[in-house]
Enzyme design. Structure first.
Site, PDB file in Angstrom:
ATOM      1  N   ARG A  37       0.824  -1.216   0.000  1.00  0.00           N
ATOM      2  CA  ARG A  37       0.000   0.000   0.000  1.00  0.00           C
ATOM      3  C   ARG A  37       0.858   1.267   0.000  1.00  0.00           C
ATOM      4  O   ARG A  37       0.483   2.271  -0.597  1.00  0.00           O
ATOM      5  CB  ARG A  37      -0.941  -0.001   1.211  1.00  0.00           C
ATOM      6  N   LYS A 198     -21.345 -16.678   2.454  1.00  0.00           N
ATOM      7  CA  LYS A 198     -22.731 -16.439   2.841  1.00  0.00           C
ATOM      8  C   LYS A 198     -23.489 -15.524   1.885  1.00  0.00           C
ATOM      9  O   LYS A 198     -23.015 -14.463   1.517  1.00  0.00           O
ATOM     10  CB  LYS A 198     -22.779 -15.827   4.251  1.00  0.00           C
ATOM     11  N   GLY A 355     -10.555  -8.906  -0.460  1.00  0.00           N
ATOM     12  CA  GLY A 355      -9.370  -9.556   0.094  1.00  0.00           C
ATOM     13  C   GLY A 355      -9.153 -10.982  -0.370  1.00  0.00           C
ATOM     14  O   GLY A 355      -8.071 -11.344  -0.857  1.00  0.00           O
ATOM     15  N   GLY A 378     -13.875  -3.095   1.537  1.00  0.00           N
ATOM     16  CA  GLY A 378     -15.225  -2.601   1.801  1.00  0.00           C
ATOM     17  C   GLY A 378     -15.714  -1.596   0.781  1.00  0.00           C
ATOM     18  O   GLY A 378     -16.875  -1.618   0.373  1.00  0.00           O
TER      19      GLY A 378
END
Length: 398
Positions: A37, A198, A355, A378
């Site tokens: 990063r 999920k 990720g 996110g």
């Protein structure tokens, strides 16, 4: 796509440029263990300097929750920043007030200054106008290069953009252009892969995508829930049986929206979740009662590869199976290699994020062949869900 300024659009010469970066990197014993990063912010910092601007870096590290936590100080990142930038980096142990003002006042062209962790201040996450004004007072221009934090309306991602002339940094610019090419204004047909454990965590994502793409490939534990919804037994597999009605609704809505959902036609099953556990390939509707589905089978991969070949754009979020352990990484690896080959040949625009997805594509050895890989997590997911990202909205012109 909404229009936004880049650093090419603003006069930076002699200006202090408050530059929001994401350098929230893994650290062990005070040393950075993965500087990826940090390396990614280099083009933005160098371009600001090339235009005569003086970059003052704003960043967060970990979750200090508005308290000063020594172990979360950005000071420990200075050596890694200096290594990546190839120059000394000055540090201020405050992000506002007298110490920060004095540190900024001492800067000359060619310098870089890093301010202390913005999350040491309660006003950061509260997006407090007084705190925003205190930070904005340090500079004349604001550049946001942290797409990964753009889904949060914090002072350093959104508040300052309201107070100063603002632009996207190179990393943010690349991300926004890649995402626009994938969902905003894509070449069609568009295929999306959504994997993971999920359905419940990706409900908004699935609902948005069936309105935006021609093909939706569902993999991982999520696919098991869709099989259950069709009355297929999945043995001891991970599945959200209480989401079966929701899965059926998604299947019905997709038909009305002109989106074809692709589920596994064959499966790889085992009796234990362990590396190299004895496994077998079976039709998707023949999972033994004492076995669990851990991957999609070769016929499924062949079908997915045909869908890729008929598509112009691919968005990928989530693996097709338990990619962490062999041999249950086979479907993800093979599909990734098929997508990479089409991308190399100029036949497919491929954008991936999340990720697990990045880890899976790295494992498959094809990350460099995709058109764009987002490390945003996110923010990438919320963009796929069709949500407005505050840090992006704040940069738009007009």
């Amino acid at each position: 796509m909404a229009d936004f300024n880049t650093i090419d659009d603003l006069d930076l010469d002699g200006k202090i440029v408050l530059t929001r970066v994401d350098i929230n990197v893994p650290v062990e014993n005070g040393r950075v263990t993965d500087a990826t990063r940090i390396e990614k912010i280099v083009p933005t910092v160098k371009d600001i300097q090339a235009r005569g601007g003086i970059p003052v870096l704003l960043a967060h590290f970990d979750r200090p929750k508005g308290q000063r936590v020594d172990a979360m100080s950005l000071k420990q990142l200075v050596p890694a920043l200096e290594s990546a930038l190839g120059q000394p980096v000055k540090f201020s142990d405050e992000a506002i007030g007298g110490p920060a003002k004095r540190a900024v006042a001492d800067l000359v062209k060619g310098d870089v200054l890093l301010l202390e962790n913005t999350r040491f201040y309660p006003g950061e996450e509260a997006n407090d106008p007084t705190f925003a004004a205190s930070v904005a007072a340090l500079g004349q221009i604001y550049v946001n290069d942290a797409f990964s934090a753009a889904h949060r309306a914090h002072t350093s991602t959104e508040g300052i953009a309201r107070l100063l002339p603002s632009a996207a940094g190179r990393l943010m610019e690349a991300e926004l252009r890649a995402l626009d090419a994938a969902l905003g204004n894509p070449d069609r047909p568009v295929t999306a892969i959504v994997g993971g454990a999920k359905v419940s965590t990706k409900l908004e994502l699935l609902t948005n995508l069936i309105e935006k793409v021609e093909h939706l490939v569902i993999g991982g534990g999520m696919a098991n829930t869709f099989l259950v919804a069709q009355g297929i037994e999945v043995g001891t597999s991970l599945a959200e049986r209480d989401m079966a009605d929701t899965a059926r609704e998604i299947l019905e809505k997709s038909a009305g929206a002109g989106c074809t959902i692709h589920l596994p036609v064959d499966i790889v099953v085992a009796r234990e979740f362990a590396a190299n556990a004895p496994s077998e390939v079976l039709p998707a509707d023949q999972c033994p009662a004492d076995a669990m589905i851990l991957d999609a089978g070769p016929a499924t991969v062949a079908a997915i590869s045909e869908v890729f070949a008929a598509s112009r754009t691919l968005i990928w979020n989530g693996p097709l199976g338990a990619f962490e352990i062999p041999p249950f990484d086979a479907a993800t690896n093979a599909a990734a290699q098929a997508a990479a080959a089409l991308t190399r040949d100029g036949k497919l625009v491929s954008v991936a994020g999340g990720g697990d997805t990045v880890a899976a594509l790295n494992k498959a050895g094809v990350a460099d062949d995709f058109t764009y890989i987002s490390t945003a997590g996110g923010a990438f997911l919320e963009w796929m869900e069709g949500k407005e990202l505050p840090g992006v909205v704040a940069l738009t012109k007009g």
